[in-house]
Enzyme design. Structure first.
Site, PDB file in Angstrom:
ATOM      1  CB  THR A  30     -11.466  -9.826  -7.232  1.00 23.93           C
ATOM      2  OG1 THR A  30     -11.396  -8.746  -6.298  1.00 23.93           O
ATOM      3  CG2 THR A  30     -12.554  -9.519  -8.253  1.00 23.93           C
ATOM      4  CD  GLU A 210     -13.144  -5.222   0.743  1.00 25.95           C
ATOM      5  OE1 GLU A 210     -12.684  -5.462   1.879  1.00 25.95           O
ATOM      6  OE2 GLU A 210     -12.428  -4.902  -0.220  1.00 25.95           O
ATOM      7  CD  GLN A 240      -6.412  -5.158   3.541  1.00 22.53           C
ATOM      8  OE1 GLN A 240      -6.476  -4.135   2.868  1.00 22.53           O
ATOM      9  NE2 GLN A 240      -6.290  -6.357   2.994  1.00 22.53           N
TER      10      GLN A 240
END
Length: 577
Positions: A30, A210, A240
């Site tokens: 981030t 993402e 992930q």
């Protein structure tokens, strides 16, 4: 820039052209995204209005906006909210009316149920079944007229027919569903080059967070918008990627590298969250995967404690070990510092009951307490009516499940009433299911319905352990009263967090317990025969491991009474590896 490490700086300074930022868990992605935006504005004189930032949740979008501060970007938000904005502006070209509405899940369910009833096929498949099939098609940008070109299974012809009628009804109601938002924008861009060029010129710098969670439609939208100026930055951690059941495509990274030549790749491997022992264990697990990039994370934090493994005799003993361990260091860690993670919702039942028995407060994240779940309450009401036909609350609920099912239940009751002293065996509960057709409400191929079916099997696991049906119902009532007592005194708010591994993504905790590391649970029984599914299960375990900051416990049981049967367990291959 002063707060960034060298790899982060390199990712931020790559202002022009396509780039991939492979950001490991806890590596500050981030911060990198925000720094890159500010760098573009300050050091490269990019107009903030020319920057598009796509996130996967509204919460993430809010965090980005607050960190970017005074700069008003062209857009920060999810794929869906971005597409709503375009469709509101270009509604006429997209074939929509001025006041079109967006149907949420409940609206879709109601529309589909009435549609199936009118078409006379509401008894064969559920509304959820068709909505999931249609959603999967829309994620692949497959319209009703092409459905049978792509799908050829037993219910494909029926699904194509329902899909066509569903779209007609949406149009008649001046409505779109969430999947339509992206599909309609991609369709508009593909058909109208002038509109596409307008948005390519407007959003010359695109950042997608993402990226490992993007589906085919989202990838194509990114590609269409970014191919003119090629200033596209994608950020993600493919270790992930755990949402293939929602349509996420792990191969989108490969597609991006093929479609955008000269891609710069940056690997963020310094972790700011966990101890080195936890990170080493995470790497030993995930390095067995072969279909995506693997990062070897390191940290300047201390090595920390070794990962603790514990083999329990049963699921109850596993839960007792977890609670007693948490109690043993409560002077060091608060309850809210600890989390218990599990693969399936059904596993929460044994854990919840032990927490309640010990008086340890807990919060169930992203889910409903076991005995408050819809399907569990439905079955409990059937069982309560077998014991007490005057129970009006249960009677009302059973009536709402469906008139025909209620009539079937009455016939079953007349033949089997007064079960007060009867042992709640497998047969009794199965007879109840057979007579009412209750299980037909759920589609085994739907992820959410499959979870409900697992919960129902878990309820059977509990019930058959009691000598009498009344004893079982009394125990459930006591557990429910302890739920409400915890709610009233406010203890549960600061309690231990209980959640599935999927719900844990993006979170972090000082102390993490990952439970049920057994073949058939993690990896899940539905994933063991396919390489891609098995690798996703390993990624799910990896996500759980990398939530831990200081302490990590991995537990499993020799025997487990789950999904309606007691069986010996085999330790998960993920530990053996």
């Amino acid at each position: 820039m002063n707060d960034l490490n060298n790899k982060q700086k390199q990712a931020v300074e790559a202002a022009i052209g396509p780039s991939v930022v492979l950001a490991g868990a806890g590596s500050g992605k981030t911060r990198v995204l925000v720094s890159k935006v500010v760098n573009l504005i300050i050091n490269h004189s990019v107009d903030p209005k020319n920057i598009l930032m796509i996130t996967f949740t509204n919460k993430a979008a809010s965090e980005m906006k607050s960190r970017i501060g005074a700069y008003q970007l062209g857009f920060v938000g999810t794929f869906h909210s971005f597409c709503v904005r375009i469709l509101r502006i270009e509604r006429e070209l997209a074939g929509l009316t001025k006041d079109f509405v967006i149907y949420d899940d409940n609206d879709q369910q109601q529309l589909m149920k009435s549609l199936l009833k009118r078409m006379g096929i509401d008894k064969k498949f559920t509304a959820s079944y068709f909505l999931n099939r249609i959603s999967a098609a829309k994620n692949q940008l497959i319209k009703p007229e092409r459905y049978l070109e792509v799908f050829s299974d037993n219910s494909a012809a029926e699904t194509a027919l329902v899909y066509r009628e569903y779209q007609k009804q949406l149009k008649k109601n001046q409505a779109v569903d969430f999947d339509d938002l992206i599909m309609d924008v991609v369709d508009l861009f593909q058909k109208n080059q002038i509109v596409l060029k307008k948005y390519q010129d407007k959003y010359r710098y695109i950042l997608v967070d993402e990226f490992q969670d993007t589906n085919f439609a989202q990838y194509l939208l990114t590609k269409l918008l970014g191919r003119e100026y090629r200033n596209v930055t994608i950020v993600g951690d493919f270790s992930q990627s755990i949402y293939s059941w929602r349509g996420a495509e792990i191969k989108n990274l490969e597609k991006f590298q093929n479609d955008f030549t000269g891609v710069k790749i940056f690997q963020l491997e310094e972790n700011y969250r966990s101890t080195q022992n936890i990170l080493d264990f995470a790497y030993r697990v995930i390095s067995k995967n072969q279909t995506h990039p693997i990062l070897q994370l390191y940290t300047k934090n201390k090595s920390g404690e070794e990962v603790t493994f514990y083999q329990a005799d049963s699921e109850e003993e596993e839960a007792i070990y977890i609670v007693s361990t948490i109690e043993s260091f409560k002077n060091i860690y608060r309850y809210q510092d600890c989390t218990v993670l599990y693969r399936t919702n059904a596993q929460s039942r044994a854990i919840e009951e032990v927490f309640l028995h010990w008086g340890v407060p807990y919060v169930l994240i992203g889910g409903v307490r076991f005995y408050e779940r819809k399907e569990i309450k439905d079955i409990l009401c059937y069982l309560r009516l077998l014991v007490n036909p005057l129970d009006e609350v249960s009677l009302e609920r059973v009536k709402k499940i469906g008139k025909k099912r209620f009539d079937d239940f009455k016939r079953y009751y007349d033949a089997n009433h007064d079960k007060t002293g009867v042992k709640p065996t497998d047969n009794l509960i199965e007879e109840l299911f057979q007579s009412t057709g209750y299980l037909k409400l759920y589609d085994v191929n739907d992820e959410e319905d499959f979870t409900r079916l697992e919960n129902i099997k878990e309820l059977k696991s509990v019930a058959v352990a009691f000598p009498k049906l009344t004893d079982f119902l009394e125990q459930v009532a006591l557990v429910e009263s302890e739920y409400s007592a915890g709610e009233k005194d406010g203890r549960s708010k600061d309690g231990v967090k209980l959640m599935t591994l999927h719900q844990a993504k993006g979170l972090e905790f000082p102390v993490v317990f990952i439970t049920g590391l057994e073949e058939g649970i993690l990896p899940h029984s539905r994933s063991m025969d396919d390489l891609y599914s098995l690798e996703e299960e390993r990624r799910l375990f990896y996500v759980g491991i990398t939530r831990a900051i200081r302490k990590l416990y991995v537990t499993y049981a020799k025997r487990r009474f789950i999904f309606g049967r007691r069986s010996d367990s085999i330790k998960s291959r993920f530990i053996e590896e």
